[in-house]
Motif scaffolding. Structure first.
Motif, PDB file in Angstrom:
ATOM      1  N   PHE A 221      -0.646  -2.164   3.069  1.00  0.00           N
ATOM      2  CA  PHE A 221      -0.386  -3.298   2.177  1.00  0.00           C
ATOM      3  C   PHE A 221       0.443  -2.855   0.972  1.00  0.00           C
ATOM      4  O   PHE A 221       1.307  -3.597   0.496  1.00  0.00           O
ATOM      5  CB  PHE A 221      -1.705  -3.912   1.714  1.00  0.00           C
ATOM      6  CG  PHE A 221      -2.536  -4.496   2.825  1.00  0.00           C
ATOM      7  CD1 PHE A 221      -1.941  -4.928   4.005  1.00  0.00           C
ATOM      8  CD2 PHE A 221      -3.913  -4.600   2.705  1.00  0.00           C
ATOM      9  CE1 PHE A 221      -2.700  -5.467   5.041  1.00  0.00           C
ATOM     10  CE2 PHE A 221      -4.682  -5.144   3.727  1.00  0.00           C
ATOM     11  CZ  PHE A 221      -4.071  -5.577   4.896  1.00  0.00           C
ATOM     12  N   ALA A 222       0.171  -1.644   0.469  1.00  0.00           N
ATOM     13  CA  ALA A 222       0.955  -1.128  -0.650  1.00  0.00           C
ATOM     14  C   ALA A 222       2.402  -0.891  -0.244  1.00  0.00           C
ATOM     15  O   ALA A 222       3.329  -1.117  -1.032  1.00  0.00           O
ATOM     16  CB  ALA A 222       0.333   0.165  -1.167  1.00  0.00           C
ATOM     17  N   LEU A 223       2.612  -0.437   0.994  1.00  0.00           N
ATOM     18  CA  LEU A 223       3.977  -0.252   1.492  1.00  0.00           C
ATOM     19  C   LEU A 223       4.704  -1.583   1.568  1.00  0.00           C
ATOM     20  O   LEU A 223       5.870  -1.693   1.170  1.00  0.00           O
ATOM     21  CB  LEU A 223       3.931   0.415   2.862  1.00  0.00           C
ATOM     22  CG  LEU A 223       5.274   0.661   3.552  1.00  0.00           C
ATOM     23  CD1 LEU A 223       6.098   1.670   2.762  1.00  0.00           C
ATOM     24  CD2 LEU A 223       5.059   1.160   4.976  1.00  0.00           C
ATOM     25  N   LYS A 224       4.029  -2.622   2.070  1.00  0.00           N
ATOM     26  CA  LYS A 224       4.648  -3.943   2.151  1.00  0.00           C
ATOM     27  C   LYS A 224       4.964  -4.486   0.764  1.00  0.00           C
ATOM     28  O   LYS A 224       5.955  -5.210   0.575  1.00  0.00           O
ATOM     29  CB  LYS A 224       3.728  -4.930   2.877  1.00  0.00           C
ATOM     30  CG  LYS A 224       3.215  -4.486   4.238  1.00  0.00           C
ATOM     31  CD  LYS A 224       4.317  -4.283   5.248  1.00  0.00           C
ATOM     32  CE  LYS A 224       3.732  -3.950   6.627  1.00  0.00           C
ATOM     33  NZ  LYS A 224       4.773  -3.604   7.612  1.00  0.00           N
ATOM     34  N   ALA A 225       4.120  -4.148  -0.203  1.00  0.00           N
ATOM     35  CA  ALA A 225       4.312  -4.651  -1.558  1.00  0.00           C
ATOM     36  C   ALA A 225       5.236  -3.778  -2.394  1.00  0.00           C
ATOM     37  O   ALA A 225       5.538  -4.124  -3.539  1.00  0.00           O
ATOM     38  CB  ALA A 225       2.958  -4.763  -2.262  1.00  0.00           C
ATOM     39  N   ALA A 226       5.686  -2.643  -1.837  1.00  0.00           N
ATOM     40  CA  ALA A 226       6.566  -1.698  -2.553  1.00  0.00           C
ATOM     41  C   ALA A 226       5.884  -1.150  -3.807  1.00  0.00           C
ATOM     42  O   ALA A 226       6.431  -1.185  -4.910  1.00  0.00           O
ATOM     43  CB  ALA A 226       7.891  -2.352  -2.913  1.00  0.00           C
ATOM     44  N   VAL A 227       4.665  -0.629  -3.620  1.00  0.00           N
ATOM     45  CA  VAL A 227       3.928  -0.016  -4.720  1.00  0.00           C
ATOM     46  C   VAL A 227       4.388   1.432  -4.859  1.00  0.00           C
ATOM     47  O   VAL A 227       4.555   2.141  -3.868  1.00  0.00           O
ATOM     48  CB  VAL A 227       2.405  -0.081  -4.448  1.00  0.00           C
ATOM     49  CG1 VAL A 227       1.626   0.603  -5.564  1.00  0.00           C
ATOM     50  CG2 VAL A 227       1.965  -1.536  -4.304  1.00  0.00           C
ATOM     51  N   LEU A 284      -4.255   1.348 -10.299  1.00  0.00           N
ATOM     52  CA  LEU A 284      -3.809   1.078 -11.665  1.00  0.00           C
ATOM     53  C   LEU A 284      -2.697   2.033 -12.112  1.00  0.00           C
ATOM     54  O   LEU A 284      -1.674   1.575 -12.645  1.00  0.00           O
ATOM     55  CB  LEU A 284      -4.994   1.127 -12.631  1.00  0.00           C
ATOM     56  CG  LEU A 284      -4.659   0.877 -14.111  1.00  0.00           C
ATOM     57  CD1 LEU A 284      -3.960  -0.459 -14.301  1.00  0.00           C
ATOM     58  CD2 LEU A 284      -5.934   0.944 -14.965  1.00  0.00           C
ATOM     59  N   PRO A 285      -2.820   3.358 -11.912  1.00  0.00           N
ATOM     60  CA  PRO A 285      -1.695   4.227 -12.278  1.00  0.00           C
ATOM     61  C   PRO A 285      -0.418   3.895 -11.517  1.00  0.00           C
ATOM     62  O   PRO A 285       0.683   3.906 -12.092  1.00  0.00           O
ATOM     63  CB  PRO A 285      -2.204   5.632 -11.915  1.00  0.00           C
ATOM     64  CG  PRO A 285      -3.681   5.517 -11.911  1.00  0.00           C
ATOM     65  CD  PRO A 285      -3.992   4.129 -11.463  1.00  0.00           C
ATOM     66  N   ALA A 286      -0.538   3.591 -10.218  1.00  0.00           N
ATOM     67  CA  ALA A 286       0.642   3.250  -9.431  1.00  0.00           C
ATOM     68  C   ALA A 286       1.278   1.958  -9.923  1.00  0.00           C
ATOM     69  O   ALA A 286       2.509   1.844 -10.001  1.00  0.00           O
ATOM     70  CB  ALA A 286       0.264   3.115  -7.954  1.00  0.00           C
ATOM     71  N   ALA A 287       0.444   0.975 -10.270  1.00  0.00           N
ATOM     72  CA  ALA A 287       0.973  -0.294 -10.775  1.00  0.00           C
ATOM     73  C   ALA A 287       1.685  -0.100 -12.114  1.00  0.00           C
ATOM     74  O   ALA A 287       2.753  -0.664 -12.353  1.00  0.00           O
ATOM     75  CB  ALA A 287      -0.167  -1.296 -10.922  1.00  0.00           C
ATOM     76  N   SER A 288       1.102   0.701 -12.999  1.00  0.00           N
ATOM     77  CA  SER A 288       1.722   0.952 -14.303  1.00  0.00           C
ATOM     78  C   SER A 288       3.075   1.634 -14.140  1.00  0.00           C
ATOM     79  O   SER A 288       4.062   1.273 -14.797  1.00  0.00           O
ATOM     80  CB  SER A 288       0.797   1.816 -15.169  1.00  0.00           C
ATOM     81  OG  SER A 288      -0.470   1.213 -15.294  1.00  0.00           O
ATOM     82  N   LEU A 289       3.129   2.628 -13.255  1.00  0.00           N
ATOM     83  CA  LEU A 289       4.405   3.300 -12.994  1.00  0.00           C
ATOM     84  C   LEU A 289       5.416   2.336 -12.376  1.00  0.00           C
ATOM     85  O   LEU A 289       6.613   2.394 -12.680  1.00  0.00           O
ATOM     86  CB  LEU A 289       4.181   4.483 -12.054  1.00  0.00           C
ATOM     87  CG  LEU A 289       3.622   5.759 -12.682  1.00  0.00           C
ATOM     88  CD1 LEU A 289       3.327   6.789 -11.595  1.00  0.00           C
ATOM     89  CD2 LEU A 289       4.617   6.327 -13.689  1.00  0.00           C
ATOM     90  N   THR A 318       3.523  -5.141 -12.500  1.00  0.00           N
ATOM     91  CA  THR A 318       2.807  -5.920 -13.510  1.00  0.00           C
ATOM     92  C   THR A 318       1.666  -6.711 -12.875  1.00  0.00           C
ATOM     93  O   THR A 318       0.572  -6.804 -13.427  1.00  0.00           O
ATOM     94  CB  THR A 318       3.778  -6.880 -14.221  1.00  0.00           C
ATOM     95  OG1 THR A 318       4.863  -6.132 -14.779  1.00  0.00           O
ATOM     96  CG2 THR A 318       3.074  -7.647 -15.328  1.00  0.00           C
ATOM     97  N   LEU A 319       1.918  -7.276 -11.717  1.00  0.00           N
ATOM     98  CA  LEU A 319       0.909  -8.069 -11.013  1.00  0.00           C
ATOM     99  C   LEU A 319      -0.273  -7.228 -10.552  1.00  0.00           C
ATOM    100  O   LEU A 319      -1.436  -7.664 -10.619  1.00  0.00           O
ATOM    101  CB  LEU A 319       1.575  -8.761  -9.821  1.00  0.00           C
ATOM    102  CG  LEU A 319       0.700  -9.518  -8.834  1.00  0.00           C
ATOM    103  CD1 LEU A 319      -0.060 -10.631  -9.539  1.00  0.00           C
ATOM    104  CD2 LEU A 319       1.554 -10.093  -7.715  1.00  0.00           C
TER     105      LEU A 319
END
Length: 506
Positions: A221-227, A284-289, A318-319
């Motif tokens: 899911f993170a890959l699909k969302a480009a995290v 959270l760290p991945a989202a912030s980056l 941000t989301l």
């Protein structure tokens, strides 16, 4: 009542029927095919709004295909979150398709309309399905359609980016299947409601495999969302494809986030033992980056499409910050922000498309050019879209970020969220200001070549203007919308309601 229940299948069935019919009609009866394609999008929008109205009673509905009871048969489900995403998909699809027809972008290949509707079918199926295997199937449908749309219009750069995009998603699909195999081996089911029950009953000996399966699933899911750090495919892909296609792709990354929101509280919530809240330590760290990298990309981008692609990446980061806290209040704020982020990202790509068509050989390069027809209108649309994307007042992006900051305050990790949002917003303001002033307000050097190209229709401004008008409406109706997202978040964080709605008294 039965007719209304069958309406749940309409967002999947309608594009599935329209796609092959438009394929057969497009070469010989283009006018009929266009009418069918546009009419199908509008009908899907009407059906989605009807489902959204149905969901207002706060009930969670299920639809068993073939009347096979869950968990043995294929089941669709409708709650507030699914209904909201269906409306968002239908609105975006209708506006983008109309823009493609007005600008003639759909004429660059015979298969644009069938692929477009298959893409919508995959999106809607992913929002409605109550089964992880069918989520995989609908992911594949929308991805296969996106491969064709991404290459629409041809070009060496587009082909190169398309190959990388295909390879990345094939790897993701393989990981998805491995995760599903592990989950099925542990629980003998892939129905999400049934998984929620059976995962909670697993013994200590199975906890290690369950955690691996959960991490694999969330990685997909993170890959699909480009995290971050598995985001590198997005800027290249979105910047290389046609802007009208990239505008539709603005919702694709949000499908990955939707899948996280749908599965983590339900399957990997507090009841999941060692696998509880599996993405919590790193999300959270991945989202912030992601937010930081996205807006830095906006600052250094050399073209409007590249800048819009990085803005989509920034919105994903941000989301995910409020989502990563897995609390009802932060999820509600995230859902509001997700709706506006999709509209703002799509608007940026459509404004880029309008500008490219008028700048001739200068295309979307962030360099001064001679004055072009419609420059003032394009500049105004760019300004409004940038304000929405970066999150400045008075548009919905500001409201969304304010809701995120308020909901996350005093929650563990709030300083990271506040610092990341405020700093990245500041960088985004500088980036969009630099590009906007160069593109629309800085005079070209005297030796610059005159723009070569035909006169464009003013009708091209309608689609991006509609998206920006919707953002303004979302701002004015912020009170009503936040009430909707809070109700949706309450359903998400009450997994027992979902399980009862799908499986019944059993």
């Amino acid at each position: 009542m039965m007719l209304l229940d069958h309406l749940m299948t309409a967002p999947i069935v309608m594009p599935a029927l329209i796609a092959p019919v438009t394929l057969l009609l497009m070469r010989r009866h283009r006018g009929v095919a266009l009418a069918l394609s546009l009419g199908g999008c509008m009908a899907m929008l009407v059906a989605s709004i009807a489902l959204f109205v149905m969901a207002q009673d706060d009930a969670i509905r299920s639809y068993a295909l073939g009347d096979w009871p869950a968990p043995f048969g294929i089941v669709l489900m409708l709650d507030r979150l699914a209904a909201t995403m269906l409306v968002l998909s239908a609105v975006l699809g209708s506006v983008v398709l109309a823009h493609a027809v007005v600008t003639g972008a759909d004429r660059r290949g015979w298969h644009f309309h069938p692929l477009f509707h298959f893409q919508l079918m995959g999106l809607n199926g992913a929002f409605l399905t109550g089964d992880l295997f069918n989520l995989f199937v609908f992911f594949e449908v929308l991805l296969i359609a996106s491969y064709g749309l991404m290459l629409h219009g041809q070009g060496a750069l587009r082909l190169k980016a398309g190959v990388a995009y295909v390879v990345v998603n094939i790897v993701g699909s393989a990981l998805f299947l491995i995760a599903l195999g592990l989950l099925y081996g542990l629980t003998a089911t892939l129905n999400m409601a049934d998984l929620a029950v059976k995962v909670a009953r697993l013994g200590p000996a199975d906890q290690g495999l369950l955690r691996i399966a959960g991490l694999l699933l969330l990685t997909v899911f993170a890959l699909k969302a480009a995290v971050v750090p598995i985001h590198l495919w997005l800027p290249r892909t979105y910047a290389a494809t046609m802007p009208v296609v990239a505008a539709l792709f603005a919702i694709m990354t949000k499908v990955g986030i939707y899948a996280m929101i749908r599965t983590v509280p339900l399957i990997f919530g507090a009841q999941a033992g060692a696998a509880a809240w599996v993405p919590a330590p790193w999300l959270l760290p991945a989202a912030s980056l992601g937010a930081a990298i996205g807006f830095v990309g906006v600052l250094v981008a050399r073209g409007m499409r590249e800048q819009a692609a990085f803005a989509v990446l920034a919105s994903t980061g941000t989301l995910l910050m409020p989502v990563s806290l897995w609390r009802e209040a932060t999820l509600a704020a995230a859902l509001y922000y997700m709706v506006q982020a999709v509209l703002a990202g799509a608007a940026l790509f459509l404004v880029a498309d309008v500008t490219i068509r008028r700048r001739g050989q200068y295309a979307d390069a962030v360099v001064p050019s001679p004055r072009f027809a419609g420059q003032d209108a394009a500049g105004l649309l760019y300004l409004i879209a940038a304000v929405a994307a970066v999150g400045l007042p008075p548009l919905a992006g500001f409201v969304g970020k304010l809701l995120i900051l308020d909901a996350s305050f005093a929650v563990p990790g709030w300083p990271v969220i506040w610092a990341a949002i405020l700093a990245s917003t500041w960088v985004g303001v500088i980036g969009f200001s630099r590009s906007g002033s160069t593109l629309f307000w800085k005079a070209a050097p005297p030796e610059a070549d005159a723009i070569a190209g035909s006169i464009r229709s003013r009708a091209e401004f309608i689609a991006p203007a509609i998206l920006l008008a919707l953002l303004a409406i979302l701002t004015v109706a912020a009170g009503w919308m936040t009430a909707q997202t809070r109700a949706a978040a309450a359903q998400i964080m009450a997994p027992n309601r979902y399980v009862t709605a799908i499986l019944g008294a059993r």
